[in-house]
Write a protein that holds these residues in place. Structure first.
Motif, PDB file in Angstrom:
ATOM      1  N   ASN A   1       3.754  -4.574  10.051  1.00 29.48           N
ATOM      2  CA  ASN A   1       4.633  -3.795  10.918  1.00 29.48           C
ATOM      3  C   ASN A   1       6.043  -3.624  10.370  1.00 29.48           C
ATOM      4  O   ASN A   1       6.704  -2.633  10.696  1.00 29.48           O
ATOM      5  N   PHE A   2       6.502  -4.566   9.552  1.00 29.93           N
ATOM      6  CA  PHE A   2       7.887  -4.499   9.070  1.00 29.93           C
ATOM      7  C   PHE A   2       8.015  -4.721   7.567  1.00 29.93           C
ATOM      8  O   PHE A   2       9.127  -4.911   7.077  1.00 29.93           O
ATOM      9  N   GLY A   3       6.913  -4.707   6.859  1.00 29.11           N
ATOM     10  CA  GLY A   3       6.958  -5.109   5.457  1.00 29.11           C
ATOM     11  C   GLY A   3       7.043  -3.981   4.450  1.00 29.11           C
ATOM     12  O   GLY A   3       6.735  -2.828   4.736  1.00 29.11           O
ATOM     13  N   ARG A   4       7.497  -4.347   3.246  1.00 32.47           N
ATOM     14  CA  ARG A   4       7.481  -3.449   2.098  1.00 32.47           C
ATOM     15  C   ARG A   4       7.393  -4.292   0.835  1.00 32.47           C
ATOM     16  O   ARG A   4       7.806  -5.457   0.805  1.00 32.47           O
ATOM     17  N   GLN A   5       6.867  -3.696  -0.207  1.00 34.34           N
ATOM     18  CA  GLN A   5       6.721  -4.410  -1.473  1.00 34.34           C
ATOM     19  C   GLN A   5       8.017  -4.325  -2.272  1.00 34.34           C
ATOM     20  O   GLN A   5       8.632  -3.264  -2.377  1.00 34.34           O
ATOM     21  N   THR A   6       8.469  -5.468  -2.820  1.00 32.79           N
ATOM     22  CA  THR A   6       9.683  -5.522  -3.623  1.00 32.79           C
ATOM     23  C   THR A   6       9.378  -6.253  -4.927  1.00 32.79           C
ATOM     24  O   THR A   6       8.281  -6.774  -5.134  1.00 32.79           O
ATOM     25  N   ASP A   7      10.374  -6.324  -5.805  1.00 30.51           N
ATOM     26  CA  ASP A   7      10.208  -7.048  -7.070  1.00 30.51           C
ATOM     27  C   ASP A   7      10.053  -8.545  -6.840  1.00 30.51           C
ATOM     28  O   ASP A   7       9.527  -9.265  -7.692  1.00 30.51           O
TER      29      ASP A   7
ATOM     30  N   GLY B   1       8.401  -9.880  -4.252  1.00 34.17           N
ATOM     31  CA  GLY B   1       7.269 -10.148  -3.378  1.00 34.17           C
ATOM     32  C   GLY B   1       7.198  -9.149  -2.250  1.00 34.17           C
ATOM     33  O   GLY B   1       7.884  -8.120  -2.256  1.00 34.17           O
ATOM     34  N   TYR B   2       6.386  -9.459  -1.277  1.00 39.59           N
ATOM     35  CA  TYR B   2       6.214  -8.586  -0.119  1.00 39.59           C
ATOM     36  C   TYR B   2       7.194  -9.027   0.961  1.00 39.59           C
ATOM     37  O   TYR B   2       7.021 -10.072   1.581  1.00 39.59           O
ATOM     38  N   LYS B   3       8.221  -8.226   1.181  1.00 39.12           N
ATOM     39  CA  LYS B   3       9.302  -8.611   2.084  1.00 39.12           C
ATOM     40  C   LYS B   3       9.060  -8.084   3.492  1.00 39.12           C
ATOM     41  O   LYS B   3       8.670  -6.939   3.679  1.00 39.12           O
ATOM     42  N   ILE B   4       9.310  -8.950   4.490  1.00 38.39           N
ATOM     43  CA  ILE B   4       9.276  -8.542   5.894  1.00 38.39           C
ATOM     44  C   ILE B   4      10.700  -8.181   6.296  1.00 38.39           C
ATOM     45  O   ILE B   4      11.588  -9.045   6.301  1.00 38.39           O
ATOM     46  N   GLU B   5      10.929  -6.913   6.610  1.00 42.72           N
ATOM     47  CA  GLU B   5      12.279  -6.415   6.892  1.00 42.72           C
ATOM     48  C   GLU B   5      12.685  -6.686   8.342  1.00 42.72           C
ATOM     49  O   GLU B   5      13.057  -5.794   9.085  1.00 42.72           O
ATOM     50  N   MET B   6      12.589  -7.936   8.711  1.00 39.11           N
ATOM     51  CA  MET B   6      13.035  -8.375  10.033  1.00 39.11           C
ATOM     52  C   MET B   6      13.367  -9.850   9.940  1.00 39.11           C
ATOM     53  O   MET B   6      12.578 -10.637   9.400  1.00 39.11           O
ATOM     54  N   LYS B   7      14.540 -10.236  10.412  1.00 36.80           N
ATOM     55  CA  LYS B   7      14.892 -11.643  10.401  1.00 36.80           C
ATOM     56  C   LYS B   7      14.083 -12.362  11.476  1.00 36.80           C
ATOM     57  O   LYS B   7      14.117 -11.982  12.643  1.00 36.80           O
ATOM     58  N   ILE B   8      13.351 -13.391  11.047  1.00 38.44           N
ATOM     59  CA  ILE B   8      12.443 -14.099  11.952  1.00 38.44           C
ATOM     60  C   ILE B   8      12.864 -15.560  12.026  1.00 38.44           C
ATOM     61  O   ILE B   8      13.025 -16.214  10.995  1.00 38.44           O
ATOM     62  N   ASN B   9      13.044 -16.069  13.229  1.00 36.97           N
ATOM     63  CA  ASN B   9      13.337 -17.494  13.354  1.00 36.97           C
ATOM     64  C   ASN B   9      12.096 -18.244  13.824  1.00 36.97           C
ATOM     65  O   ASN B   9      11.149 -17.660  14.371  1.00 36.97           O
ATOM     66  N   GLN B  10      12.097 -19.535  13.592  1.00 31.72           N
ATOM     67  CA  GLN B  10      10.917 -20.346  13.876  1.00 31.72           C
ATOM     68  C   GLN B  10      10.603 -20.404  15.367  1.00 31.72           C
ATOM     69  O   GLN B  10       9.438 -20.496  15.757  1.00 31.72           O
ATOM     70  N   THR B  11      11.638 -20.331  16.193  1.00 28.38           N
ATOM     71  CA  THR B  11      11.409 -20.364  17.637  1.00 28.38           C
ATOM     72  C   THR B  11      10.615 -19.147  18.090  1.00 28.38           C
ATOM     73  O   THR B  11       9.703 -19.255  18.923  1.00 28.38           O
ATOM     74  N   LEU B  12      10.936 -17.964  17.534  1.00 25.62           N
ATOM     75  CA  LEU B  12      10.202 -16.755  17.893  1.00 25.62           C
ATOM     76  C   LEU B  12       8.736 -16.894  17.513  1.00 25.62           C
ATOM     77  O   LEU B  12       7.838 -16.580  18.307  1.00 25.62           O
TER      78      LEU B  12
ATOM     79  N   LYS C   1      16.516 -16.046   6.523  1.00 21.63           N
ATOM     80  CA  LYS C   1      15.604 -15.709   7.626  1.00 21.63           C
ATOM     81  C   LYS C   1      14.683 -14.527   7.311  1.00 21.63           C
ATOM     82  O   LYS C   1      13.923 -14.092   8.179  1.00 21.63           O
ATOM     83  N   TYR C   2      14.734 -14.012   6.090  1.00 29.40           N
ATOM     84  CA  TYR C   2      13.779 -12.985   5.674  1.00 29.40           C
ATOM     85  C   TYR C   2      12.595 -13.664   4.988  1.00 29.40           C
ATOM     86  O   TYR C   2      12.779 -14.526   4.123  1.00 29.40           O
ATOM     87  N   PHE C   3      11.393 -13.260   5.369  1.00 29.80           N
ATOM     88  CA  PHE C   3      10.178 -13.821   4.786  1.00 29.80           C
ATOM     89  C   PHE C   3       9.726 -12.948   3.620  1.00 29.80           C
ATOM     90  O   PHE C   3       9.654 -11.719   3.733  1.00 29.80           O
ATOM     91  N   TYR C   4       9.388 -13.604   2.497  1.00 27.17           N
ATOM     92  CA  TYR C   4       8.794 -12.931   1.346  1.00 27.17           C
ATOM     93  C   TYR C   4       7.416 -13.546   1.116  1.00 27.17           C
ATOM     94  O   TYR C   4       7.298 -14.773   0.985  1.00 27.17           O
ATOM     95  N   ILE C   5       6.395 -12.724   1.098  1.00 30.95           N
ATOM     96  CA  ILE C   5       5.048 -13.222   0.794  1.00 30.95           C
ATOM     97  C   ILE C   5       4.897 -13.195  -0.721  1.00 30.95           C
ATOM     98  O   ILE C   5       4.865 -12.134  -1.353  1.00 30.95           O
ATOM     99  N   VAL C   6       4.815 -14.372  -1.317  1.00 32.77           N
ATOM    100  CA  VAL C   6       4.751 -14.498  -2.779  1.00 32.77           C
ATOM    101  C   VAL C   6       3.321 -14.365  -3.268  1.00 32.77           C
ATOM    102  O   VAL C   6       3.061 -13.769  -4.317  1.00 32.77           O
ATOM    103  N   ASP C   7       2.382 -14.926  -2.524  1.00 32.34           N
ATOM    104  CA  ASP C   7       0.966 -14.884  -2.905  1.00 32.34           C
ATOM    105  C   ASP C   7       0.167 -14.297  -1.742  1.00 32.34           C
ATOM    106  O   ASP C   7      -0.326 -15.024  -0.881  1.00 32.34           O
TER     107      ASP C   7
END
Length: 238
Positions: A160-166, A168-179, A209-215
């Motif tokens: 829903n919020f991701g895009r591929q970057t150099d 990794g795969y970045k989620i373009e939304m700041k996510i906190n653990q409580t959410l 707070k930005y998540f990058y999916i490395v694998d």
């Protein structure tokens, strides 16, 4: 920022003269982060069109919060209560960041829906999408262990919020653990433990707070057989 009313799925397809007739009925409202637009079971009849920013839709029980969905620009909130003639709010809605909306009175919205039947049809389609999202939430809450729940939700966010970057795969939304914890019905400590494991295993990286999916393949393997049709991870397809 959405400036064209026809960019809202519920009003898409309406003729231009209809759009022009509706615009004077809209009132711009801006809300700061953490402002609560509505409380569950409150009596109110405003309908909101989200122009910018994101909100969480949630319920509280015994001081515990469960997040039912994330509302995004282009969506409408409060229309279900308006169409059902119910003054009591189904859930609470809070701004996750500064939000700009158009507000419309219930009576005006009902008159629009009666004049243009496509609005009723679109409202029904939106309701079906929300039920589908809630079905996924029930699956997460009921059937999976915490590790599988977190892995699935991270991929959902990427869809829903991701895009591929150099990097990794970045989620373009700041996510906190409580959410995350409140979306999965688990403790913040449990989520923190799993996220630390994922980082140690080089599956994800978290920066500011930005998540990058490395694998991505490894993360997907943790979700094996939990979602047969991957496109259903998209929260709203209208």
């Amino acid at each position: 920022m959405i400036n064209n009313l026809s960019d809202f799925p519920i009003f898409s397809g309406l003729p231009e003269d209809a759009i022009q007739d509706i615009m004077p009925l809209l009132k711009e409202r801006q809300f700061k982060k953490n402002h609560i637009l509505m409380f569950e079971n409150d009596e109110s009849d405003e309908v909101y069109l989200i122009r910018s920013g994101m909100l969480k839709v949630y319920r509280l029980h015994d001081g515990k919060e469960i997040v039912l969905s994330i509302a995004m620009p282009g969506e409408i909130i409060g229309e279900v209560e308006a169409l059902s003639n119910d003054l009591y709010r189904i859930s609470s809605v809070e701004a996750l960041e500064p939000v700009t909306t158009w507000q419309i009175r219930k009576q005006d919205f009902l008159e629009i829906a009666e004049t243009y039947p496509s609005v009723f049809r679109k409202a029904y389609m939106i309701l079906v999408e929300r039920i589908r999202i809630l079905n996924r939430l029930v699956r997460y809450l009921t059937f999976y262990d915490v590790r599988t729940k977190v892995a699935n939700l991270i991929i959902d966010f990427y869809f829903n919020f991701g895009r591929q970057t150099d990097n990794g795969y970045k989620i373009e939304m700041k996510i906190n653990q409580t959410l995350l914890a409140n979306m999965l019905g688990v403790t913040r400590e449990s989520v923190s433990k799993i996220l630390t494991e994922f980082q140690d295993e080089k599956i994800i990286d978290i920066r500011e707070k930005y998540f990058y999916i490395v694998d991505m393949k490894k993360l997907e393997s943790l979700c094996e057989e939990t979602e047969e049709i991957q496109t259903l991870r998209k929260w709203y397809k209208l």
